[in-house]
Design a protein around this motif. Structure first.
Motif, short mmCIF file in Angstrom:
data_model
loop_
_atom_site.label_atom_id
_atom_site.label_comp_id
_atom_site.label_asym_id
_atom_site.label_seq_id
_atom_site.Cartn_x
_atom_site.Cartn_y
_atom_site.Cartn_z
N LYS A 1 -16.14 -7.14 2.14
CA LYS A 1 -15.91 -5.22 2.24
C LYS A 1 -15.43 -5.12 3.14
O LYS A 1 -14.20 -3.58 3.21
N THR B 1 -3.87 -8.99 -1.57
CA THR B 1 -5.33 -9.11 -2.66
C THR B 1 -4.70 -10.36 -2.69
O THR B 1 -6.40 -11.10 -3.74
N GLY B 2 -3.80 -10.98 -3.52
CA GLY B 2 -3.78 -12.28 -4.49
C GLY B 2 -4.19 -11.83 -5.72
O GLY B 2 -4.51 -10.89 -6.40
N GLY B 3 -4.95 -12.96 -6.42
CA GLY B 3 -5.60 -12.72 -7.59
C GLY B 3 -4.78 -12.52 -8.66
O GLY B 3 -4.77 -11.99 -10.19
N MET C 1 -12.65 -14.18 -2.52
CA MET C 1 -12.69 -12.79 -2.84
C MET C 1 -12.71 -12.50 -1.85
O MET C 1 -13.12 -12.09 -0.30
N LEU C 2 -12.50 -11.03 -2.70
CA LEU C 2 -12.10 -10.06 -0.83
C LEU C 2 -13.61 -9.41 -0.42
O LEU C 2 -14.58 -9.06 -0.76
N PRO D 1 -1.42 -1.93 -1.02
CA PRO D 1 -2.16 -2.59 -1.21
C PRO D 1 -2.71 -3.90 -1.70
O PRO D 1 -2.76 -4.98 -1.82
N LEU E 1 -7.99 -1.91 2.59
CA LEU E 1 -7.07 -1.98 1.50
C LEU E 1 -6.17 -0.98 1.37
O LEU E 1 -5.42 -0.75 1.25
N LEU E 2 -7.61 -0.03 1.20
CA LEU E 2 -7.69 1.51 0.93
C LEU E 2 -6.86 2.71 1.77
O LEU E 2 -6.34 3.11 1.67
N LYS F 1 -11.65 -4.54 1.63
CA LYS F 1 -11.62 -3.64 0.69
C LYS F 1 -11.77 -2.48 1.40
O LYS F 1 -10.71 -1.49 1.35
N ASN F 2 -12.20 -1.64 2.75
CA ASN F 2 -12.56 -1.00 3.34
C ASN F 2 -10.75 -0.54 3.40
O ASN F 2 -10.12 0.55 3.71
#
Lengths: 618, 224
Positions: free
Chosen positions: A4, A20-22, A1-2, A16, A10-11, A7-8
């Motif tokens: 925090k 992320t993968g998935g 999982m990503l 992005p 990526l925006l 995530k910050n």
């Protein structure tokens, strides 16, 4: 999982979804039960890497194993790299998000020479030394495959081992061996010694290179029991060879976003400029029913609405009609489009055109490669102007209004007259449209001419040729633009200096490693991207290392010179290449492999079997 | 041919899927599910699949409506099952229903915004700043729009687009529940509002999450 932190970031970056993968069908495993973790790196953007069939095959193949986990890694774009470096986020694999420096294997696929700085940059982003000698531990082992491995010398000091040839079998061999040596607690040297014994493995640190006073290679000498010549690996039976039944389906749009079916490997044509046409020999075909089954499985697991029939020259596939008939039975109903991206101009019958256009109309692309018959004979592109014109006529009859024509500039023996011939041929195609009474009503025609720069490549008959100097290429490009008199023809050309650089690395030796490292340290990356490429930095890198690019690019070699890649064995005999080179200079063509075998020698890699000679395989 | 509205939860890594990408991604999912989509009958037929209110990149959602037209006798329950089996990570089918309201009836959306501040003191202080900015009613934001072909920056008054705003804080976290104008004509992206708050209030959260909870019609009743 990503995290925090990620995530910050990526925006703050573009697209992005690259990081992320998935994605659907990506493989996540419990790392606890995994003996070998493999980071498969594509040294370019996500969109390009995710379009690459070889990666899909090897990803699926490794993940079939319970003891190994293959994950994907792409080169982060400039904005993301900046963020990662600022926030000390090391290069991670998309599936787990784990840093790849802790992986056992880091594999790069080398599809084009201009990705070399990205290889170094990715190793550095991972937090690893770029030079293999400074990576002392057994793991991670850095490996590399792909077509550029036919001359891996410029990257020799960075990569632990290269895998010339096809990866399906040798990848598993390497994983098995590494698993064993990890369990034994071996040193890196011990592992490499064993690895060098496997066919299709080249350990560059086991070969020393001596040079002549004139800077040419004098000799390449193996040590540590490594073989004198490293023979490439091939897969013999494509019908029983692993092929994925699932592709990772990206969220964001990638370059080739569809089901890809591989029909055969190799090519019967023997176009003398084409490296792929020689590297992937001998010809091995897949049965139509195998291909059909693979397409059904892939469309079902991905939801793709397009199948691309992919091989070097699709229309040479002996079972193309049965395949298309079989595919059309179900693809029409499922609204699946069939694309034939690699068609030869001379055997493209109307019947075939009707078949694919009944599903959905795709663009039409032809590659005459040269503007005059003389030059087409030189490069052994056995197409006549009559054939070009009759095919185009059929295309216009069939309702096409846009034609793309691919050419090359800078071919051996080329004159300005040949260059002018490109514009003339394009003009004739335009004229053909307007003279055609069946042309689509009320529509105009566009002929797009793409003129790339010829780069002589190893293992082709032109491997000894001098590449045109930047000045000569620029003059020819200018002449081409001036020769064009109609707005119906759009001409585009490649940047001159990138082609020179490609030529330098394609036929370079180990001394170029310093240039690559210097250029990378000065900020060069994504050299294949025109908007990123920095000519001045590269020129400075050559200057600082005291190396002349002209020595590698624009120097004519003699047949008896030791070439930096002579210790790589791709099955092609040198005498065959010399003979082809001589014929080229006499403008004498060679019949395709199906008409007559020219004795290139690659069938020896496959126990004497080459499917070019088995007409209409059962 | 009939229309169906599929409600999708979007979460995790899937929130980085843009609207355009989502369209393609869901078309493929429906294909994998074996649900025959109805194709438009124009010159270039394409499957009918649309989202009444695109969700901005980076935001999660409790339930995004997706309208599809299908050519099948499958029941809503069968469609629910078939789609649930093929969804990519991060997407969950919450419901499959007849589309009750027209896509254009979306007027507002309710969001849950979570802000993480450096510590509890910061959070308390920031909460007070945000409250006073909202109560002041003077909050504005700059939005790039188009005037003909020209790109123009226009200032928009946010207070007219904020219909409900509740705020609470606990530890270093601030939670905001807000109902904002939404739809194809007037729309306020909560990320834009948040940016305006940060700028005007001079604070920067260490971490932010935005989740769309539901879509509302002009009378504050649920869009269904």
């Amino acid at each position: 999982m990503l995290s925090k932190e990620l995530k910050n970031i990526l925006l703050k970056v573009q697209k992005p979804g690259r990081y992320t993968g998935g994605e659907l069908n990506s493989v996540v495993k419990d790392s606890a039960g995994i003996a070998v973790r493999y980071a498969f790196c594509f040294p370019d953007t996500y969109e390009i890497g995710m379009s690459h069939l070889g990666m899909k095959i090897l990803y699926g193949l490794v993940n079939e194993r319970e003891d190994a986990w293959c994950e994907r890694v792409f080169a982060p774009w400039l904005d993301m790299e900046k963020q990662m470096r600022e926030h000390n986020i090391p290069l991670y694999a998309l599936e787990s998000g784990d840093p790849i420096k802790d992986f056992d294997l880091i594999g790069f696929t080398l599809q084009y020479e201009l990705c070399y700085t990205n290889v170094l940059n990715m190793l550095d982003l991972a937090g690893l030394p770029v030079r293999s000698g400074e990576r002392k531990a057994l793991t991670p082992i850095v490996i590399a495959g792909g077509p550029c491995v036919c001359n891996p010398e410029p990257l020799a000091p960075f990569v632990d081992l290269f895998l010339p040839g096809e990866g399906e079998e040798v990848t598993n061999d390497i994983i098995d061996l590494l698993k064993k040596h990890k369990a034994l607690g071996s040193t890196k040297q011990e592992f490499l010694k064993e690895a060098a014994k496997i066919q299709g493995v080249y350990v560059p640190s086991f070969y020393s290179v001596e040079y002549n006073p004139d800077n040419t290679v004098k000799a390449v000498t193996p040590s540590n029991g490594a073989p004198e010549k490293v023979k490439k690996r091939i897969v013999s039976d494509l019908d029983n060879c692993y092929y994925p039944d699932k592709f990772v389906v990206p969220f964001l749009e990638v370059v080739h976003d569809r089901t890809t079916a591989e029909l055969f490997r190799g090519c019967i044509r023997g176009c003398r400029f084409c490296q792929a046409g020689f590297l992937y020999r001998p010809i091995r075909e897949k049965q139509a029913k195998t291909v059909d089954g693979q397409c059904r499985a892939l469309c079902g697991s991905t939801g793709y609405d397009e199948i691309s029939l992919c091989s070097l020259s699709t229309s040479d596939y002996t079972q193309l009609y049965p395949l298309l008939n079989g595919l059309l039975e179900w693809t029409e109903e499922d609204r699946i489009n069939i694309a034939l991206p690699s068609l030869r101009i001379d055997n493209f019958p109307e019947e075939l055109m009707q078949k694919i256009s009944s599903v959905r109309r795709s663009g039409l692309t032809f590659a005459p490669e040269a503007g005059t018959q003389r030059l087409r004979d030189v490069i052994n592109k056995n197409i006549t102007e009559d054939v070009v014109m009759s095919t185009v006529k059929e295309a216009f009859d069939g309702g096409w209004t846009a034609v793309k024509l691919y050419f090359m500039i800078g071919l051996p023996t080329e004159t300005l007259e040949d260059v002018e011939g490109i514009a003339k041929l394009a003009q004739k195609v335009v004229d053909e449209f307007y003279h055609n009474p069946n042309k689509p009503k009320g529509k105009s025609v566009t002929v797009s001419v793409s003129a790339s720069t010829f780069v002589p490549k190893p293992f082709t008959p032109f491997q000894w040729e001098a590449q045109d100097t930047p000045e000569a290429i620029a003059e020819k490009q200018k002449h081409l633009f001036e020769s064009n008199t109609t707005r119906k023809v759009n001409i585009s050309c490649h940047k001159v200096y990138t082609s020179v650089l490609e030529g330098v690395f394609a036929r370079g030796d180990r001394r170029l490693a310093d240039v690559i490292e210097t250029a990378w340290k000065s900020g060069c990356k994504f050299d294949g991207w025109d908007d990123v490429f920095d000519t001045e930095k590269w020129e400075a890198a050559f200057e600082n290392c005291g190396i002349s690019p002209e020595f590698y690019a624009s120097r004519q070699r003699s047949f008896d010179e030791v070439l930096p890649w002579d210790h790589m064995d791709y099955g092609i005999s040198k005498s065959f290449l010399i003979n082809e080179n001589k014929k080229a200079h006499e403008a004498v063509t060679t019949p395709n492999c199906r008409e007559k075998c020219s004795g290139c020698g690659t069938n020896k890699l496959n126990g004497g079997v080459c499917h070019a000679l088995c007409k209409g395989m059962a | 041919m009939r229309s169906v509205r599929v409600w999708l939860e979007k979460d995790g890594r899937a929130i980085y899927t843009s609207h355009l990408d989502l369209n393609r991604c869901m078309t493929r999912a429906v294909r994998r599910a074996g649900i025959p989509l109805w194709y438009t009958e124009g010159f270039n037929p394409h499957p009918y699949l649309m989202f009444p209110l695109p969700l901005p990149l980076g935001q999660s959602s409790d339930g995004e409506p997706m309208d599809i037209r299908i050519e099948t006798d499958m029941t809503d329950g069968e469609i629910f099952d078939a789609l649930s089996r093929v969804m990519p990570e991060g997407f969950t089918v919450k419901a499959v229903r007849e589309p009750w309201d027209k896509a254009g009836d979306v007027a507002m959306a309710q969001y849950l915004i979570t802000l993480e501040l450096a510590d509890a003191v910061q959070a308390e202080r920031t909460a007070a700043v945000i409250r006073s900015l909202i109560d002041g009613g003077e909050l504005t934001a700059e939005k790039t729009g188009k005037k003909g072909r020209m790109k123009v920056v226009k200032e928009i008054k946010l207070s007219e687009l904020i219909h409900r705003f509740e705020l609470s804080w606990e530890g270093s976290f601030i939670k905001i529940s807000a109902v904002l104008s939404a739809g194809s004509t007037v729309n306020l992206n909560p990320a834009l509002m948040l940016d305006a708050l940060c700028k005007a209030g001079g604070f920067e959260p260490v971490y932010t999450e935005i989740r769309r909870q539901k879509l509302l019609k002009s009378d504050f009743s649920d869009f269904e």
